[in-house]
Design an enzyme around this catalytic site. Structure first.
Site, mmCIF file in Angstrom:
data_model
loop_
_atom_site.group_PDB
_atom_site.id
_atom_site.type_symbol
_atom_site.label_atom_id
_atom_site.label_comp_id
_atom_site.label_asym_id
_atom_site.label_seq_id
_atom_site.Cartn_x
_atom_site.Cartn_y
_atom_site.Cartn_z
ATOM 1 N N ARG A 14 1.470 -14.114 -4.267
ATOM 2 C CA ARG A 14 1.832 -13.923 -2.848
ATOM 3 C C ARG A 14 1.814 -15.259 -2.112
ATOM 4 O O ARG A 14 2.594 -15.486 -1.193
ATOM 5 C CB ARG A 14 0.921 -12.904 -2.165
ATOM 6 C CG ARG A 14 -0.529 -13.312 -2.105
ATOM 7 C CD ARG A 14 -1.348 -12.375 -1.221
ATOM 8 N NE ARG A 14 -2.773 -12.656 -1.325
ATOM 9 C CZ ARG A 14 -3.681 -12.173 -0.501
ATOM 10 N NH1 ARG A 14 -3.328 -11.395 0.501
ATOM 11 N NH2 ARG A 14 -4.953 -12.457 -0.669
ATOM 12 N N SER A 44 -1.338 -10.375 4.962
ATOM 13 C CA SER A 44 -1.570 -10.044 3.555
ATOM 14 C C SER A 44 -0.432 -10.522 2.660
ATOM 15 O O SER A 44 -0.653 -10.976 1.551
ATOM 16 C CB SER A 44 -1.717 -8.536 3.389
ATOM 17 O OG SER A 44 -2.738 -8.038 4.226
ATOM 18 N N GLU A 99 7.100 1.741 7.790
ATOM 19 C CA GLU A 99 7.845 1.124 6.693
ATOM 20 C C GLU A 99 9.299 1.578 6.633
ATOM 21 O O GLU A 99 10.187 0.813 6.237
ATOM 22 C CB GLU A 99 7.152 1.392 5.358
ATOM 23 C CG GLU A 99 5.837 0.650 5.170
ATOM 24 C CD GLU A 99 4.663 1.273 5.907
ATOM 25 O OE1 GLU A 99 4.808 2.407 6.419
ATOM 26 O OE2 GLU A 99 3.603 0.630 5.994
ATOM 27 N N PHE A 136 3.585 0.448 -0.276
ATOM 28 C CA PHE A 136 4.143 1.057 0.934
ATOM 29 C C PHE A 136 5.612 0.677 1.143
ATOM 30 O O PHE A 136 6.405 1.489 1.607
ATOM 31 C CB PHE A 136 3.302 0.659 2.153
ATOM 32 C CG PHE A 136 1.827 0.870 1.944
ATOM 33 C CD1 PHE A 136 1.364 1.968 1.224
ATOM 34 C CD2 PHE A 136 0.885 -0.022 2.437
ATOM 35 C CE1 PHE A 136 0.002 2.176 1.005
ATOM 36 C CE2 PHE A 136 -0.473 0.170 2.234
ATOM 37 C CZ PHE A 136 -0.914 1.269 1.513
ATOM 38 N N HIS A 182 0.357 -7.414 -3.272
ATOM 39 C CA HIS A 182 -0.668 -6.478 -3.740
ATOM 40 C C HIS A 182 -0.129 -5.514 -4.793
ATOM 41 O O HIS A 182 -0.527 -4.361 -4.874
ATOM 42 C CB HIS A 182 -1.294 -5.686 -2.575
ATOM 43 C CG HIS A 182 -1.986 -6.558 -1.565
ATOM 44 N ND1 HIS A 182 -1.376 -7.622 -0.950
ATOM 45 C CD2 HIS A 182 -3.241 -6.529 -1.082
ATOM 46 C CE1 HIS A 182 -2.212 -8.199 -0.119
ATOM 47 N NE2 HIS A 182 -3.361 -7.567 -0.179
ATOM 48 N N ASP A 222 -9.731 -2.057 -2.943
ATOM 49 C CA ASP A 222 -9.125 -1.066 -2.048
ATOM 50 C C ASP A 222 -8.825 0.247 -2.763
ATOM 51 O O ASP A 222 -8.681 1.291 -2.123
ATOM 52 C CB ASP A 222 -7.836 -1.618 -1.431
ATOM 53 C CG ASP A 222 -8.129 -2.539 -0.250
ATOM 54 O OD1 ASP A 222 -9.315 -2.657 0.125
ATOM 55 O OD2 ASP A 222 -7.177 -3.136 0.280
ATOM 56 N N ARG A 268 -1.975 -10.029 -5.346
ATOM 57 C CA ARG A 268 -2.990 -10.537 -4.420
ATOM 58 C C ARG A 268 -4.002 -11.435 -5.129
ATOM 59 O O ARG A 268 -4.495 -12.398 -4.546
ATOM 60 C CB ARG A 268 -3.727 -9.358 -3.781
ATOM 61 C CG ARG A 268 -4.914 -9.747 -2.929
ATOM 62 C CD ARG A 268 -5.577 -8.508 -2.349
ATOM 63 N NE ARG A 268 -6.765 -8.860 -1.587
ATOM 64 C CZ ARG A 268 -7.973 -8.993 -2.119
ATOM 65 N NH1 ARG A 268 -8.146 -8.817 -3.418
ATOM 66 N NH2 ARG A 268 -9.010 -9.316 -1.363
#
Lengths: 276, 319
Positions: free
Chosen positions: B7, B34, B55, B80, B106, B114, B164
């Site tokens: 990322r 993020s 989204e 997402f 991610h 998470d 990530r």
């Protein structure tokens, strides 16, 4: 619009309705109810409000019309052909392979079809995206997005409503064809969306409520919307699904069924009588 | 080995595009920090748009920006931005053939603690099935930067899957990068390991271990899962005669599926799929989760030996 234009445009609307029904009958399938309800909304745009040129469909500064309720595309095709975007003869190829007139619109399958639609609720987000880009580029043009009253049950519409408000996208004008019915019955019974104008106002929009079959009022609403600064506009057009044909009006059975030959004849005759 | 998340490589690439490509814009649903698009946002605030946590509208707005000639990068968590939006990606982006770039950070197990709801493990399958979509999984941060820059000049929809967690930097600045052209990272004729993302580094470590045991494994970095580099994969099947695929993703329909679909019709060879076995993720440290889900070099070594045995058995049958 001058006073002499009104009878002419009313006649155009009747002729468009006849064309739409011939197209759907020939195709053997399609959505007559929701196509007939939006006719005056399109006539007001294409014969009065939109800055457009059928000979230059890719003119970069043209106003944009996004049909988000894709099942109403027979009306859009009939309008575009009447305006000279493509030959009238092609209208009778609707829905039959290998036609350019897809059952739900494909972007640029014919000149003037600006976006794909058919999966409901997506047009307004795209209108916002164009408006954001235009602001960056210093381009001033209007972007109209026509949605159905059933369609705005889609959550994405309200995501887009918040985005247009947050970014103060005054180039965007949503037009709601509130024809009272959706596929399985009255909107009020399936999932009530009223009070419509208040909803849009609560989302930060300038809302105008009109009779969507009164061409003079439709055009006036478009004119009013254009004067609004700093806010997107929503025109809530109260319409009748199946407008113009007695046995189709407000009858859910005519959401997605083609008229049979005898039904077509009766419908065309009823519409013809309106011309006199 | 130096470690850096892909990322971050994306964020640097996007920032570089800000300077060279005036039509590049970015948007996010409140995850620009993020996804590292925040560096672009800070440098070019007029070219970044927030649409809130929404989204579907994110992708629709990106489509509109592309309709008006921009090159939008829609950035969010991989889960997402592909999961809530399949319908928008299908109609507004792919069917309309728009120049929208989707960056999913991610991806895989890299979100770690998470847990399952944010751990994207099926999105390569979903994205790959969309007509006109290009699917890219960079193996390290440097390659992520190159991929980001390359996709701005690559017309049409592109999905970039990013991670990530820090991953070893295994490519070099001078290595050429072209979308759709796989990179052979190590030669070998006994077995070929075809991998993407963090699994490329694991494949290289596995190949070293196999070499100590006298097995020469070819390692292919299949950074572009669609369109597939058929020539490189076909050569590997013909020359090595046994294939292991490796992905931080479900084994159903992702990289392994893509490779198998090609080879089963052109040059069938024994294959093994290393990936997540049709299950959801769970909370934990990302490095720990790679062990729990059997995505480590030793798992690739074992799969390579399995597939080698199958290859040798088929030689015996053929006599």
């Amino acid at each position: 619009m001058s006073a002499t234009d009104l009878p002419r445009l009313q006649r155009v609307a009747v002729e468009l309705r006849q064309t739409i029904l011939r197209m759907i009958a020939k195709a053997g399938s399609g959505h007559p109810g929701g196509s007939l309800s939006m006719v005056e909304l399109l006539v007001g745009l294409y014969w009065h409000t939109l800055r457009h040129d059928p000979k230059r469909p890719d003119w970069p500064d043209r106003d944009l019309f996004f049909l988000s309720k894709g099942h109403g595309c027979p009306a859009l095709y009939a309008v575009l052909a009447a305006q000279g975007y493509f030959p009238q003869e092609e209208l009778m190829t609707l829905r039959r392979y290998p036609t350019r007139l897809q059952g739900h619109p494909e972007r640029w399958s014919v000149p003037g079809v600006e976006i794909a639609a058919g999966s409901l609720g997506q047009g307004l987000s795209m209108a916002n995206g164009v408006a954001l880009a235009d602001r960056m580029d210093g381009r001033s043009r209007r972007i109209f997005c026509l949605m159905g009253d059933g369609e705005i049950q889609e959550g994405q519409v309200w995501e887009a409503a918040m985005t247009a408000h947050h970014h103060r996208l005054d180039a965007v004008c949503a037009v709601i064809d509130a024809n009272q019915l959706q596929q399985n019955g009255p909107v009020k019974l399936i999932q009530d969306i009223e009070p419509l104008a208040e909803k849009w106002r609560a989302f930060g929009w300038h809302a105008i409520e009109i009779d969507g079959h009164d061409i003079a009022r439709v055009v006036q609403a478009y004119d009013e919307a254009e004067t609004v600064q700093g806010k997107p506009q929503a025109i809530v057009a109260r319409t009748v699904k199946g407008k113009g044909v007695s046995f189709m009006e407000l009858n859910p059975a005519w959401h997605g069924v083609a008229p049979k030959p005898d039904e077509l004849e009766r419908a065309l005759a009823e519409l013809e009588a309106l011309k006199r | 080995m130096a470690g850096k998340p892909t990322r971050d490589g994306f964020g640097e690439g996007l920032l570089a595009l800000g300077k060279t490509h005036p039509h590049v814009v970015a948007l996010s649903g409140d995850l620009e920090d993020s996804a590292r698009a925040i560096w672009f946002k800070t440098a070019y605030p007029d070219r970044f748009f927030s649409v809130g946590i929404a989204e579907q509208d994110l992708i629709g707005t990106a489509a509109g920006l592309a309709l008006a000639g921009k090159i939008p990068f829609a950035c969010s968590f991989s889960q997402f931005v592909t999961g809530k939006t399949l319908e928008q990606l299908r109609m507004a982006v792919c069917y309309q053939q728009l120049n929208v770039k989707v960056a999913g950070s991610h991806g895989g197990l890299s979100v770690g603690a998470d847990g399952a709801t944010a751990e994207a493990l099926e999105e390569l399958t979903h994205m790959r099935a969309l007509p006109r979509m290009t699917v890219i999984v960079p193996c390290d941060a440097l390659e992520a930067t190159k991929a980001t820059i390359a996709c701005a000049d690559y017309p049409g929809p592109v999905f970039l899957r990013l991670g990530r967690a820090p991953v070893p930097t295994i490519t070099k600045e001078a290595d050429p990068y072209r979308i759709g052209e796989a990179a052979v990272m190590r030669p070998g004729h006994d077995v070929a390991i075809v991998a993407c993302g963090v699994m490329v580094a694991h494949a290289l470590q596995a190949a070293e271990q196999l070499a100590r045991e006298g097995i020469e494994a070819r390692v292919i970095n299949l950074h572009t899962i669609k369109p597939l580099d058929q020539a490189t994969l076909l050569a590997a099947a013909k020359e090595a005669g046994a294939i292991v695929t490796a992905e931080e993703h479900t084994v159903l329909g992702g990289l392994g599926g893509a490779v198998a679909e090609l080879l089963v019709q052109t040059h069938p060879v024994p294959m093994r799929f290393v990936g997540v076995l049709d299950r959801f993720g769970t909370s934990g440290d990302p490095a720990e989760l790679l062990k729990v889900f059997h995505l480590m070099p030793e798992d690739l070594v074992k799969a390579a030996k399995d597939v080698l045995r199958l290859k040798q058995a088929s030689f015996k049958v053929q006599g």
